[in-house]
Write a protein that holds these residues in place. Structure first.
Motif, PDB file in Angstrom:
ATOM      1  N   SER A   1      -6.445   6.192   3.548  1.00 22.37           N
ATOM      2  CA  SER A   1      -7.848   5.929   3.238  1.00 22.37           C
ATOM      3  C   SER A   1      -8.413   4.819   4.109  1.00 22.37           C
ATOM      4  CB  SER A   1      -8.004   5.546   1.757  1.00 22.37           C
ATOM      5  OG  SER A   1      -7.605   6.604   0.909  1.00 22.37           O
TER       6      SER A   1
ATOM      7  N   MET B   1       0.827  -1.212   0.000  1.00 22.11           N
ATOM      8  CA  MET B   1       0.000   0.000   0.000  1.00 22.11           C
ATOM      9  C   MET B   1       0.860   1.261   0.000  1.00 22.11           C
ATOM     10  SD  MET B   1      -3.347  -0.628   2.397  1.00 22.11           S
ATOM     11  CE  MET B   1      -2.413  -1.156   3.820  1.00 22.11           C
TER      12      MET B   1
ATOM     13  N   GLU C   1      -1.093   7.107   0.742  1.00 18.67           N
ATOM     14  CA  GLU C   1      -2.464   7.565   0.518  1.00 18.67           C
ATOM     15  C   GLU C   1      -3.467   6.428   0.738  1.00 18.67           C
ATOM     16  OE1 GLU C   1       0.432  10.175  -1.074  1.00 18.67           O
ATOM     17  OE2 GLU C   1       0.067   8.059  -1.579  1.00 18.67           O
ATOM     18  N   GLU C   2      -3.126   5.236   0.273  1.00 19.05           N
ATOM     19  CA  GLU C   2      -4.040   4.100   0.432  1.00 19.05           C
ATOM     20  C   GLU C   2      -4.216   3.744   1.900  1.00 19.05           C
ATOM     21  OE1 GLU C   2      -3.465   1.558  -3.700  1.00 19.05           O
ATOM     22  OE2 GLU C   2      -1.910   1.451  -2.140  1.00 19.05           O
TER      23      GLU C   2
END
Length: 415
Positions: free
Chosen positions: A408, A401, A404-405
């Motif tokens: 989230s 990941m 940003e992922e």
């Protein structure tokens, strides 16, 4: 170690002569302090023309033999597999014979092999046997000393992969509390003392997590270390007689050793039972874990070798690659000393003891870049806390990941 006991009733005069010889040898050798310190004489005299001496060294045992017809005595290192015999013969033969001071009779059999020191002595008369006994004792001690001095060579080790499942047995917790574990040897694997066992945890990590070394084989179940407290479910009935004792060397957690990556580097099938890695796979694994006896390895991107994984009783050094401290300093100076995933600031959270503490994550894994890469402290590095750092190194749907992922994921949990 005891001479192997094989009770055979003498049928012929020659067999009775062998029995008298070995009975006399046992009585005689029991008075030799040096011999008894290395071998335990057995009171029973086998009628074979040879006697076995277990040395608990790994892939070979010692065998003393006599031949009345040829007037010969021999002391041999008897190998359990041809691979180990080949290594001794092709790499160490000359050095071994130089240390012993005589040439040996090297014989490669179909599945095994031996290296024998043969002497011609008069053994037909019992009155000469004490001289023969002295020579056998001397040769046994010499052969054991010389051959064992080469056993710790890395190429003589065999490597194994054993499966484990945290949903069934809490192996990580066990190794944080214990140095040794007795592994069930249901499949009667031919492990030797000194072999390396890599333990693959199928759930939840699906990766190799522990490195261990075989320190004892054929441990009776009655002498096994009790690990029942770490079983997730009540243990079932015991269906095996012996265990293999393993010493814990390292705990590791490297994404390069997960199942999918191992498959790309030679792993055939699944890891559902103990197996020996093929040459391609073993070469890859060793290139990743490095020196077996060296520092522990863990998350590859953490900056300070002295940092510890929270909660572990063992010291887990968490830096595999060399780091540039100046790059770390510039990264923190540019981005700030807080986690850029969850926002944790250790200084604000813990006060003075937390000031300046943070991990630095390589946005592009350094293991995929190679040596000599010039790190841009602002573009390539980002400060993160240990928890988020660990999550950034977990494979999800086949890939790692991004910052940003993971942000989230955290955001979805708070909504």
């Amino acid at each position: 170690m005891a001479i192997k006991e094989v009770k055979i009733k003498p049928q012929t005069e020659l067999q009775r002569q062998y029995q008298r010889f070995w009975k006399r040898f046992n009585d005689y050798s029991a008075q030799d302090e040096a011999f008894c310190a290395e071998f335990k004489p057995h009171p029973y005299a086998d009628v074979r023309y040879y006697q076995d001496f277990a040395v608990s060294m790994g892939p070979y045992h010692l065998c003393a033999g006599i031949n009345f017809n040829k007037q010969e005595i021999s002391v041999a290192a008897y190998f359990r597999d041809v691979d180990t015999w080949d290594i001794y013969y092709n790499r160490y033969k000359e050095r071994i014979e130089s240390l012993i001071g005589r040439q040996l009779n090297w014989k490669r059999l179909n599945t095994k092999g031996e290296a024998a020191l043969i002497r011609h002595l008069e053994i037909d008369e019992p009155k000469r046997w004490n001289i023969v006994f002295d020579q056998i004792i001397s040769d046994l001690l010499l052969i054991k000393q010389v051959f064992s001095s080469f056993y710790n060579k890395a190429e003589l080790r065999k490597y194994w992969i054993f499966p484990s499942n945290e949903n069934e047995f809490r192996l990580h917790d066990f190794f944080r509390d214990n140095e040794y574990i007795d592994w069930q040897n249901k499949n009667k694997n031919n492990l030797n003392v000194g072999d390396i066992v890599l333990i693959y945890c199928s759930h939840p990590e699906s990766t190799i997590r522990h490195i261990t070394e075989v320190t004892r084989t054929n441990v009776p179940v009655s002498e096994a270390i009790d690990d029942s407290a770490y079983s997730v479910n009540p243990p079932g009935p015991i269906t095996y007689q012996y265990c293999t004792r393993l010493k814990h060397i390292k705990e590791i957690y490297l994404r390069e050793l997960d199942f999918d990556t191992l498959k790309k580097h030679g792993l055939k099938g699944s890891i559902m039972s103990p197996q020996k890695p093929n040459e391609q796979l073993l070469s890859y694994i060793l290139s990743v874990i490095g020196d077996i006896e060296g520092d522990h390895l863990d998350y590859e991107e953490i900056e300070n070798p002295e940092e510890l994984i929270e909660g572990a009783k063992k010291t887990l050094i968490v830096n595999q690659y060399e780091r540039n401290p100046e790059a770390r300093r510039q990264c923190i100076e540019a981005h700030g000393c807080y986690c850029h995933v969850c926002g944790l600031d250790f200084g604000k959270k813990y006060g003075e003891i937390g000031e300046g503490f943070i991990h630095v994550h390589h946005l592009v894994p350094i293991s995929t870049i190679g040596e000599g890469y010039v790190v841009d402290p602002v573009k390539d590095l980002i400060p993160v806390c240990p928890n988020c750092h660990a999550m950034l190194h977990r494979t999800v749907n086949g890939h790692l990941m991004s910052i940003e992922e993971l942000q989230s994921v955290l955001q979805s949990k708070t909504e």
